[in-house]
Design an enzyme around this catalytic site. Sequence first.
Site, PDB file in Angstrom:
ATOM      1  N   GLY A  53       0.842  -1.186   0.000  1.00  0.00           N
ATOM      2  CA  GLY A  53       0.000   0.000   0.000  1.00  0.00           C
ATOM      3  C   GLY A  53       0.890   1.253   0.000  1.00  0.00           C
ATOM      4  O   GLY A  53       1.582   1.519  -0.973  1.00  0.00           O
ATOM      5  N   SER A 120       6.673  -4.504  -1.660  1.00  0.00           N
ATOM      6  CA  SER A 120       6.291  -3.164  -2.079  1.00  0.00           C
ATOM      7  C   SER A 120       6.427  -2.215  -0.876  1.00  0.00           C
ATOM      8  O   SER A 120       7.501  -2.119  -0.291  1.00  0.00           O
ATOM      9  CB  SER A 120       4.873  -3.192  -2.662  1.00  0.00           C
ATOM     10  N   TRP A 121       5.352  -1.517  -0.479  1.00  0.00           N
ATOM     11  CA  TRP A 121       5.424  -0.703   0.729  1.00  0.00           C
ATOM     12  C   TRP A 121       5.762  -1.571   1.942  1.00  0.00           C
ATOM     13  O   TRP A 121       6.430  -1.112   2.869  1.00  0.00           O
ATOM     14  CB  TRP A 121       4.113   0.044   0.963  1.00  0.00           C
ATOM     15  N   ASP A 274       8.815  -5.352 -13.319  1.00  0.00           N
ATOM     16  CA  ASP A 274       8.005  -4.650 -12.322  1.00  0.00           C
ATOM     17  C   ASP A 274       7.882  -3.190 -12.745  1.00  0.00           C
ATOM     18  O   ASP A 274       8.855  -2.437 -12.706  1.00  0.00           O
ATOM     19  CB  ASP A 274       8.671  -4.769 -10.950  1.00  0.00           C
ATOM     20  N   HIS A 302       5.009  -6.941 -10.634  1.00  0.00           N
ATOM     21  CA  HIS A 302       5.044  -6.473  -9.252  1.00  0.00           C
ATOM     22  C   HIS A 302       4.230  -7.321  -8.280  1.00  0.00           C
ATOM     23  O   HIS A 302       4.584  -7.455  -7.111  1.00  0.00           O
ATOM     24  CB  HIS A 302       4.517  -5.031  -9.209  1.00  0.00           C
TER      25      HIS A 302
END
Length: 325
Positions: A53, A120-121, A274, A302
Amino acid sequence: MDHRSGQKRAVEFLYPPIDPFDQRVIDMGDGHRIYVEQCGNPQGVPVVVLHGGPGGGCSPAMRRYFDPAVYRVVLFDQRGCGRSRPHASVSENTTWHLVRDIEVIRQTLEIDRWILFGGSWGATLALIYAITHPTRTAHLVLRGVFLMTRKELDWFYGGGAGVFFPELWARFVNAIPSDERGDLIAAYHRRLFSGNLMEETRFGRIWANWENALASVHNDGMTGESPGEYARAFSRLENHYFHNGGFLEEDGWILREKKRISHLPAVIVQGRYDMICPPAAAWKLAQGWDSCALRIVPMAGHALSEPGISEALVRVMDGIRDGAA
């Protein structure tokens, strides 16, 4: 998802579905209540899952990357998203609040050290937590690395990725008046926090759809509309963090502080194609980190749900279990 002959689905690489043995809500004392669950072996090797996120929330599929006989898997929904409350709230919601939440969860569950598993985050948060609490980190398993730099944000919200997806980029850009397009993060911020629920939801969907459309290398850009409540929460939280540079004291902070974790073992699983978090960040992070292994998945983007990504992550966790990673 690509269903061509010979292309395995991601779920075929995962462990069977599993239910939590513990579910609880932890009151953080500042208005936020955080949903936490545990599954697998209660006496097993602790691993905490950090979702993406910001604002993505955890899903049952995230429980399935770990041998349930070996691992004690802790999942939680970060502030403002998923089953945590208040929903979509950005009050008292910064990176440092999340780092503190992780520590409160660790202490509450009486865990000494644990593996950090994030994409990711979630990879960003894992790195920041480990830098802040290196003695509480046993291993880092990162996917789709995002270093929370202005260069990365400019790539995704400044037209870089849009070069490859011009029709989708046009949809994202054209929602904003031409005189505000010099800073799309700021322009969307004004609309996502306008106080008008219908406007926030509309622009939340546009923001979320831009990211979702580029998540998988097999995606043709047609993902459908995100549910309004989810899209609004996800987009508000993500935009809030990006608008504030991840609440880090300077651009490039993670790479500057990497020396604090350079003794820790780490594995990075990175999709070659990605489009959201290009491989350059993962490569840069791995440079000079002798105990960090970078594994590039050739035909992957991703998303956690990419078959090649899922297979690689399960292999990593099985390798740690067997003492081979």
